[in-house]
Design a protein around this motif. Structure first.
Motif, PDB file in Angstrom:
ATOM      1  N   PRO A 272      81.261  53.225 112.074  1.00  0.00           N
ATOM      2  CA  PRO A 272      80.855  52.831 113.207  1.00  0.00           C
ATOM      3  C   PRO A 272      79.494  52.656 113.168  1.00  0.00           C
ATOM      4  CG  PRO A 272      80.963  55.583 113.240  1.00  0.00           C
ATOM      5  CD  PRO A 272      81.927  54.925 112.072  1.00  0.00           C
ATOM      6  N   GLN A 273      78.611  52.725 111.651  1.00  0.00           N
ATOM      7  CA  GLN A 273      77.382  52.469 111.372  1.00  0.00           C
ATOM      8  C   GLN A 273      77.421  50.582 111.146  1.00  0.00           C
ATOM      9  OE1 GLN A 273      79.491  54.618 109.470  1.00  0.00           O
ATOM     10  NE2 GLN A 273      78.967  54.626 107.465  1.00  0.00           N
ATOM     11  N   ILE A 274      78.524  50.800 110.522  1.00  0.00           N
ATOM     12  CA  ILE A 274      78.747  48.594 110.249  1.00  0.00           C
ATOM     13  C   ILE A 274      79.418  48.220 111.417  1.00  0.00           C
ATOM     14  CG2 ILE A 274      77.591  48.842 108.620  1.00  0.00           C
ATOM     15  CD1 ILE A 274      81.248  48.193 106.743  1.00  0.00           C
ATOM     16  N   ARG A 275      79.538  48.927 113.051  1.00  0.00           N
ATOM     17  CA  ARG A 275      80.629  48.422 113.977  1.00  0.00           C
ATOM     18  C   ARG A 275      80.185  47.200 113.843  1.00  0.00           C
ATOM     19  NH1 ARG A 275      77.821  52.048 116.090  1.00  0.00           N
ATOM     20  NH2 ARG A 275      76.683  51.260 117.113  1.00  0.00           N
ATOM     21  N   PHE A 276      79.121  46.752 113.978  1.00  0.00           N
ATOM     22  CA  PHE A 276      78.969  44.683 113.983  1.00  0.00           C
ATOM     23  C   PHE A 276      79.546  44.108 112.574  1.00  0.00           C
ATOM     24  CE2 PHE A 276      75.731  46.817 110.775  1.00  0.00           C
ATOM     25  CZ  PHE A 276      75.879  45.378 109.991  1.00  0.00           C
ATOM     26  N   GLN A 277      80.251  44.277 111.930  1.00  0.00           N
ATOM     27  CA  GLN A 277      80.552  43.712 110.492  1.00  0.00           C
ATOM     28  C   GLN A 277      81.905  43.392 111.174  1.00  0.00           C
ATOM     29  OE1 GLN A 277      77.876  45.782 107.507  1.00  0.00           O
ATOM     30  NE2 GLN A 277      78.753  43.417 106.572  1.00  0.00           N
ATOM     31  N   LEU A 278      82.454  44.304 112.196  1.00  0.00           N
ATOM     32  CA  LEU A 278      83.891  44.906 111.885  1.00  0.00           C
ATOM     33  C   LEU A 278      85.133  43.341 111.689  1.00  0.00           C
ATOM     34  CD1 LEU A 278      86.714  46.376 112.656  1.00  0.00           C
ATOM     35  CD2 LEU A 278      86.282  45.370 115.235  1.00  0.00           C
ATOM     36  N   LYS A 279      83.977  42.399 112.496  1.00  0.00           N
ATOM     37  CA  LYS A 279      85.188  40.496 112.821  1.00  0.00           C
ATOM     38  C   LYS A 279      85.115  40.355 111.493  1.00  0.00           C
ATOM     39  CE  LYS A 279      84.545  35.583 114.962  1.00  0.00           C
ATOM     40  NZ  LYS A 279      83.812  35.256 115.754  1.00  0.00           N
ATOM     41  N   GLU A 280      83.994  40.180 110.851  1.00  0.00           N
ATOM     42  CA  GLU A 280      83.658  39.670 109.568  1.00  0.00           C
ATOM     43  C   GLU A 280      84.857  40.725 108.608  1.00  0.00           C
ATOM     44  OE1 GLU A 280      80.851  40.042 105.478  1.00  0.00           O
ATOM     45  OE2 GLU A 280      79.960  40.072 107.825  1.00  0.00           O
ATOM     46  N   ILE A 281      84.515  41.484 108.237  1.00  0.00           N
ATOM     47  CA  ILE A 281      86.142  42.420 107.743  1.00  0.00           C
ATOM     48  C   ILE A 281      87.279  42.229 108.260  1.00  0.00           C
ATOM     49  CG2 ILE A 281      86.704  44.537 107.211  1.00  0.00           C
ATOM     50  CD1 ILE A 281      83.669  45.873 107.950  1.00  0.00           C
TER      51      ILE A 281
END
Length: 98
Positions: free
Chosen positions: A53-62
């Motif tokens: 959850p601490q890097i959820r802003f990177q979900l699309k990139e991942i």
């Protein structure tokens, strides 16, 4: 068998979660954890990615970089280290995208 990769900021707290999930899986899944800077080197044989959850802003990139189903781990369950609940959520998510 479902092969899950947890990707988080540094891979420390998620490493604990991965061990707990592995125990809960009782042979039905493998779970390993890595930091976001290393995940591309660990995709071989992986079926899905769980994003901390601490890097959820990177979900699309991942998702785009891995070309694998990926979902953010529920924040409350992550905070509680609810390995069983997160594993159940992961299996349901994977069945839905298969």
């Amino acid at each position: 068998m479902l092969n899950i990769l947890i990707v988080c900021n540094a891979g420390m707290s998620s490493g604990i979660l991965a061990r707990k999930m592995q125990e809960e899986a009782k042979g039905e899944a493998t779970v390993k954890a890595v930091g976001v800077g290393d995940y591309l080197d660990h995709l071989e044989g992986i079926d899905m990615i769980l994003v901390g959850p601490q890097i959820r802003f990177q979900l699309k990139e991942i998702r785009e970089n891995s070309n694998l189903p990926a979902v953010t781990i529920n924040l409350a369950k992550y905070g509680l280290m609810d390995a069983k609940g997160i594993l159940e959520d992961s299996i349901q998510f994977y069945k839905g995208v298969k």
